[in-house]
Design a protein around this motif. Structure first.
Motif, PDB file in Angstrom:
ATOM      1  N   LYS A  10       8.514   7.118  -2.481  1.00 42.06           N
ATOM      2  CA  LYS A  10       9.737   7.310  -1.697  1.00 42.06           C
ATOM      3  C   LYS A  10       9.630   8.562  -0.821  1.00 42.06           C
ATOM      4  O   LYS A  10       9.979   8.545   0.356  1.00 42.06           O
ATOM      5  N   LEU A  13       6.963   7.987   2.018  1.00 40.93           N
ATOM      6  CA  LEU A  13       7.540   7.127   3.055  1.00 40.93           C
ATOM      7  C   LEU A  13       8.462   7.942   3.960  1.00 40.93           C
ATOM      8  O   LEU A  13       8.416   7.810   5.186  1.00 40.93           O
ATOM      9  N   THR A  19       9.642   2.909   6.569  1.00 44.16           N
ATOM     10  CA  THR A  19      10.632   2.256   5.718  1.00 44.16           C
ATOM     11  C   THR A  19       9.953   1.351   4.694  1.00 44.16           C
ATOM     12  O   THR A  19       8.779   0.995   4.843  1.00 44.16           O
ATOM     13  N   ASN A  20      10.735   0.964   3.693  1.00 44.40           N
ATOM     14  CA  ASN A  20      10.240   0.001   2.703  1.00 44.40           C
ATOM     15  C   ASN A  20       9.846  -1.288   3.407  1.00 44.40           C
ATOM     16  O   ASN A  20       8.827  -1.898   3.080  1.00 44.40           O
ATOM     17  N   PRO A  31       9.747  -7.567   0.518  1.00 46.77           N
ATOM     18  CA  PRO A  31      10.457  -6.269   0.552  1.00 46.77           C
ATOM     19  C   PRO A  31      11.080  -5.900  -0.799  1.00 46.77           C
ATOM     20  O   PRO A  31      11.165  -4.719  -1.136  1.00 46.77           O
ATOM     21  N   VAL A  34       8.459  -4.031  -2.872  1.00 45.96           N
ATOM     22  CA  VAL A  34       8.306  -2.637  -2.448  1.00 45.96           C
ATOM     23  C   VAL A  34       9.518  -1.821  -2.901  1.00 45.96           C
ATOM     24  O   VAL A  34       9.374  -0.690  -3.360  1.00 45.96           O
ATOM     25  N   SER A  35      10.692  -2.399  -2.808  1.00 49.25           N
ATOM     26  CA  SER A  35      11.897  -1.711  -3.263  1.00 49.25           C
ATOM     27  C   SER A  35      11.802  -1.345  -4.739  1.00 49.25           C
ATOM     28  O   SER A  35      12.187  -0.247  -5.146  1.00 49.25           O
ATOM     29  N   VAL A  38       9.590   1.670  -5.067  1.00 47.59           N
ATOM     30  CA  VAL A  38      10.238   2.888  -4.579  1.00 47.59           C
ATOM     31  C   VAL A  38      11.303   3.396  -5.557  1.00 47.59           C
ATOM     32  O   VAL A  38      11.522   4.596  -5.665  1.00 47.59           O
TER      33      VAL A  38
END
Length: 66
Positions: A10, A13, A19-20, A31, A34-35, A38
């Motif tokens: 996080k 980035l 961004t994610n 996505p 990836v979230s 993070v």
């Protein structure tokens, strides 16, 4: 969550102004996956970690350091 649990992905980035969603597109990942990385809900495997480092142009250690 303690301060030591701060997610390096996080932070990196944010430092790279990415961004994610951008990372998900670069990696060909959902996505939501990836979230989860993070937010520390899930952790990427070593291969994905190496791909993340390559996309963000950082050493893998930068993503792992405390």
């Amino acid at each position: 969550m303690e301060a030591k649990d701060l997610n390096r992905l996080k932070v990196v980035l944010a430092e790279k102004k990415r961004t994610n969603k951008w990372l998900a597109e670069q990696l060909g990942k959902d996505p939501a996956t990836v979230s989860k990385w993070v937010t520390n809900t899930a952790q990427p495997n070593l291969e994905n970690l190496m791909d993340i480092a390559r996309c963000l142009e950082v050493n893998v250690n930068e993503l792992l350091r405390m």
